[in-house]
Design an enzyme around this catalytic site. Sequence first.
Site, PDB file in Angstrom:
ATOM      1  N   SER A  15      51.743  36.370  38.475  1.00 44.77           N
ATOM      2  CA  SER A  15      51.022  37.092  39.751  1.00 44.77           C
ATOM      3  C   SER A  15      52.125  37.963  40.446  1.00 44.77           C
ATOM      4  O   SER A  15      53.358  37.498  40.448  1.00 44.77           O
ATOM      5  CB  SER A  15      50.497  36.180  40.817  1.00 44.77           C
ATOM      6  OG  SER A  15      50.179  36.787  41.810  1.00 44.77           O
ATOM      7  N   LYS A  66      37.474  32.449  42.335  1.00 44.18           N
ATOM      8  CA  LYS A  66      37.084  32.927  43.828  1.00 44.18           C
ATOM      9  C   LYS A  66      35.766  32.584  44.149  1.00 44.18           C
ATOM     10  O   LYS A  66      35.302  32.657  45.220  1.00 44.18           O
ATOM     11  CB  LYS A  66      37.242  34.635  43.693  1.00 44.18           C
ATOM     12  CG  LYS A  66      38.312  35.257  43.267  1.00 44.18           C
ATOM     13  CD  LYS A  66      38.469  36.749  43.353  1.00 44.18           C
ATOM     14  CE  LYS A  66      39.712  37.274  43.073  1.00 44.18           C
ATOM     15  NZ  LYS A  66      39.865  38.876  42.903  1.00 44.18           N
ATOM     16  N   ASP A 102      39.307  42.316  48.394  1.00 44.22           N
ATOM     17  CA  ASP A 102      39.608  43.326  47.562  1.00 44.22           C
ATOM     18  C   ASP A 102      38.934  44.829  47.754  1.00 44.22           C
ATOM     19  O   ASP A 102      39.618  45.812  47.293  1.00 44.22           O
ATOM     20  CB  ASP A 102      38.633  42.778  46.214  1.00 44.22           C
ATOM     21  CG  ASP A 102      39.765  41.854  45.504  1.00 44.22           C
ATOM     22  OD1 ASP A 102      41.079  41.697  45.646  1.00 44.22           O
ATOM     23  OD2 ASP A 102      39.328  40.845  44.927  1.00 44.22           O
ATOM     24  N   GLY A 127      31.303  48.268  34.809  1.00 44.28           N
ATOM     25  CA  GLY A 127      31.598  46.878  34.804  1.00 44.28           C
ATOM     26  C   GLY A 127      30.727  46.202  36.029  1.00 44.28           C
ATOM     27  O   GLY A 127      30.312  46.805  36.897  1.00 44.28           O
ATOM     28  N   ALA A 128      30.367  44.986  35.723  1.00 43.66           N
ATOM     29  CA  ALA A 128      29.353  44.430  36.868  1.00 43.66           C
ATOM     30  C   ALA A 128      29.909  42.867  37.111  1.00 43.66           C
ATOM     31  O   ALA A 128      29.041  42.166  37.474  1.00 43.66           O
ATOM     32  CB  ALA A 128      27.962  44.518  36.419  1.00 43.66           C
ATOM     33  N   GLY A 129      31.184  42.917  37.042  1.00 42.03           N
ATOM     34  CA  GLY A 129      31.693  41.477  37.334  1.00 42.03           C
ATOM     35  C   GLY A 129      32.166  41.073  38.718  1.00 42.03           C
ATOM     36  O   GLY A 129      31.431  41.886  39.563  1.00 42.03           O
ATOM     37  N   ALA A 131      34.776  41.812  40.424  1.00 45.09           N
ATOM     38  CA  ALA A 131      35.551  42.770  41.110  1.00 45.09           C
ATOM     39  C   ALA A 131      34.372  43.950  41.494  1.00 45.09           C
ATOM     40  O   ALA A 131      34.499  44.324  42.781  1.00 45.09           O
ATOM     41  CB  ALA A 131      36.514  43.485  39.986  1.00 45.09           C
TER      42      ALA A 131
HETATM   43  N1  LIG Z   1      43.971  45.855  41.440  1.00 51.48           N
HETATM   44  C1  LIG Z   1      43.787  44.851  41.985  1.00 51.48           C
HETATM   45  O1  LIG Z   1      43.747  44.200  43.112  1.00 51.48           O
HETATM   46  C2  LIG Z   1      42.127  44.207  41.287  1.00 51.48           C
HETATM   47  C3  LIG Z   1      41.632  43.302  41.857  1.00 51.48           C
HETATM   48  C4  LIG Z   1      40.231  42.486  41.234  1.00 51.48           C
HETATM   49  C5  LIG Z   1      40.114  42.834  39.972  1.00 51.48           C
HETATM   50  N2  LIG Z   1      41.074  43.644  39.156  1.00 51.48           N
HETATM   51  C6  LIG Z   1      40.735  43.773  37.756  1.00 51.48           C
HETATM   52  O2  LIG Z   1      39.453  44.409  37.545  1.00 51.48           O
HETATM   53  C7  LIG Z   1      39.051  43.831  36.330  1.00 51.48           C
HETATM   54  C8  LIG Z   1      37.783  43.100  36.211  1.00 51.48           C
HETATM   55  O3  LIG Z   1      37.724  41.982  36.866  1.00 51.48           O
HETATM   56  P1  LIG Z   1      36.430  41.109  37.278  1.00 51.48           P
HETATM   57  O4  LIG Z   1      37.062  39.763  38.117  1.00 51.48           O
HETATM   58  O5  LIG Z   1      35.253  41.642  37.626  1.00 51.48           O
HETATM   59  O6  LIG Z   1      36.263  40.306  35.793  1.00 51.48           O
HETATM   60  P2  LIG Z   1      34.800  39.638  35.388  1.00 51.48           P
HETATM   61  O7  LIG Z   1      34.003  38.899  36.519  1.00 51.48           O
HETATM   62  O8  LIG Z   1      35.324  38.803  34.019  1.00 51.48           O
HETATM   63  O9  LIG Z   1      33.817  40.935  34.586  1.00 51.48           O
HETATM   64  C9  LIG Z   1      34.168  41.585  33.364  1.00 51.48           C
HETATM   65  C10 LIG Z   1      33.480  43.048  33.402  1.00 51.48           C
HETATM   66  O10 LIG Z   1      34.067  43.826  32.309  1.00 51.48           O
HETATM   67  C11 LIG Z   1      33.050  43.850  31.338  1.00 51.48           C
HETATM   68  N3  LIG Z   1      33.865  43.962  30.189  1.00 51.48           N
HETATM   69  C12 LIG Z   1      34.677  43.158  29.461  1.00 51.48           C
HETATM   70  N4  LIG Z   1      35.119  43.316  28.246  1.00 51.48           N
HETATM   71  C13 LIG Z   1      34.533  44.592  28.059  1.00 51.48           C
HETATM   72  C14 LIG Z   1      34.678  45.619  27.062  1.00 51.48           C
HETATM   73  N5  LIG Z   1      35.412  45.281  26.096  1.00 51.48           N
HETATM   74  N6  LIG Z   1      34.054  47.029  27.049  1.00 51.48           N
HETATM   75  C15 LIG Z   1      33.411  47.214  28.158  1.00 51.48           C
HETATM   76  N7  LIG Z   1      33.223  46.395  29.323  1.00 51.48           N
HETATM   77  C16 LIG Z   1      33.807  44.994  29.122  1.00 51.48           C
HETATM   78  C17 LIG Z   1      32.177  42.890  31.540  1.00 51.48           C
HETATM   79  O11 LIG Z   1      30.690  43.248  30.886  1.00 51.48           O
HETATM   80  P3  LIG Z   1      29.761  42.180  30.424  1.00 51.48           P
HETATM   81  O12 LIG Z   1      29.005  41.888  31.532  1.00 51.48           O
HETATM   82  O13 LIG Z   1      29.098  42.834  29.396  1.00 51.48           O
HETATM   83  O14 LIG Z   1      30.537  40.951  29.602  1.00 51.48           O
HETATM   84  C18 LIG Z   1      32.154  42.600  32.893  1.00 51.48           C
HETATM   85  O15 LIG Z   1      31.393  43.594  33.428  1.00 51.48           O
HETATM   86  C19 LIG Z   1      40.212  43.104  35.589  1.00 51.48           C
HETATM   87  O16 LIG Z   1      40.779  43.798  34.872  1.00 51.48           O
HETATM   88  C20 LIG Z   1      41.034  42.617  36.971  1.00 51.48           C
HETATM   89  O17 LIG Z   1      42.449  42.653  36.709  1.00 51.48           O
HETATM   90  C21 LIG Z   1      41.895  44.267  39.873  1.00 51.48           C
END
Ligand SMILES: NC(=O)c1ccc[n+]([C@@H]2O[C@H](COP(=O)([O-])OP(=O)(O)OC[C@H]3O[C@@H](n4cnc5c(N)ncnc54)[C@H](OP(=O)(O)O)[C@@H]3O)[C@@H](O)[C@H]2O)c1
Length: 295
Positions: A15, A66, A102, A127-129, A131
């Site tokens: 981090s 989170k 965020d 993406g639909a996670g 974030a």
């Molecule tokens: N810069 C910042 O301050 C900040 C803050 C928050 C998050 N982030 C970044 O945002 C990203 C997402 O975080 P999150 O917490 O939302 O993660 P998460 O809840 O695990 O969601 C992951 C998402 O990515 C998709 N995915 C994973 N592998 C994939 C692939 N190979 N091809 C296409 N889609 C794929 C998943 O799709 P499925 O539903 O199909 O599995 C899901 O929609 C991470 O890289 C994180 O580091 C950055």
Amino acid sequence: MTDRYAVVGNPVAHSRSPSIHARFARQTGQDIEYGRLLAPLDGFVEAVERFRDAGGRGLNVTLPFKLEAFAWAARRSPRAQAAGAVNTLRFDADGAFGDNTDGAGLVRDIEARLGLPLAGRSVLVLGAGGATRGVLGPLLEAGAARVTIANRTAARAVALVDQFVMSAPAQATAAGAPPGPGAPLRERLRGCGFDGIGGGFDLVVNATSAGLAGERLPIDDAVLAGAALAYDMFYSARETAFVAQSLAAGCPRACDGLGMLVEQAAESFLVWRGVRPLTAPVYEALRAELAAEAG
Ligand SMILES: NC(=O)c1ccc[n+]([C@@H]2O[C@H](COP(=O)([O-])OP(=O)(O)OC[C@H]3O[C@@H](n4cnc5c(N)ncnc54)[C@H](OP(=O)(O)O)[C@@H]3O)[C@@H](O)[C@H]2O)c1
């Protein structure tokens, strides 16, 4: 007396938050100490309560906690409520206050640092996670005319939109304002798979975790070439896979999520200390730090 804060996660060694908050503290003259707290995967609440009972004043919360932080907080801000997740905890006398900074961080980085006002824009979020859930409300509140969420698993994007639309009246009441100007939410929001994206987007945001593996996303070059900005929430010392893909496709401008990281941290600092630090010098310092590490 020095007030103690930390970022809690698992893993947490990578981090950048301690470095960011140390810079904010120096800049604003706030007497704080900010560390890292590694919580066992099955021991989030115990780790948080131990930190609080030892005099800690607040925490940033990162993966994978989170949602647990959301459930544990005694009170939550409207934006945390809308996101269903908490990335900032403040230990108040009447219980823990949970917030989510965020989305505000992303909007501020795009509008203030990158100079792209979101009002009236058409936005594609990949993406639909967690974030995406966190940034949806702030994007709409900033006035985005249309937000399309495209996900590898289409059903998750559709479900996220349905959930958001269904809970919108409660959010609007809690925030004291409707979630955005113009058309009804249902017409401004759409969920789909990567094969149903369409076109005509001003901004494309990558909120997938595909960047971790350096994977290319199955998005038509024309979608990226037509956007004014491609924004990767993932950040890295080197050019990220999505930034490289977007520029190669013909997008005129692409950047990673380091600015969002700094902005969400500044918003947390404000929640804890009542002071908003200047982010530009901290962004520059961090970018230089990353470049030096990359060699
Ligand atoms: N810069 C910042 O301050 C900040 C803050 C928050 C998050 N982030 C970044 O945002 C990203 C997402 O975080 P999150 O917490 O939302 O993660 P998460 O809840 O695990 O969601 C992951 C998402 O990515 C998709 N995915 C994973 N592998 C994939 C692939 N190979 N091809 C296409 N889609 C794929 C998943 O799709 P499925 O539903 O199909 O599995 C899901 O929609 C991470 O890289 C994180 O580091 C950055």
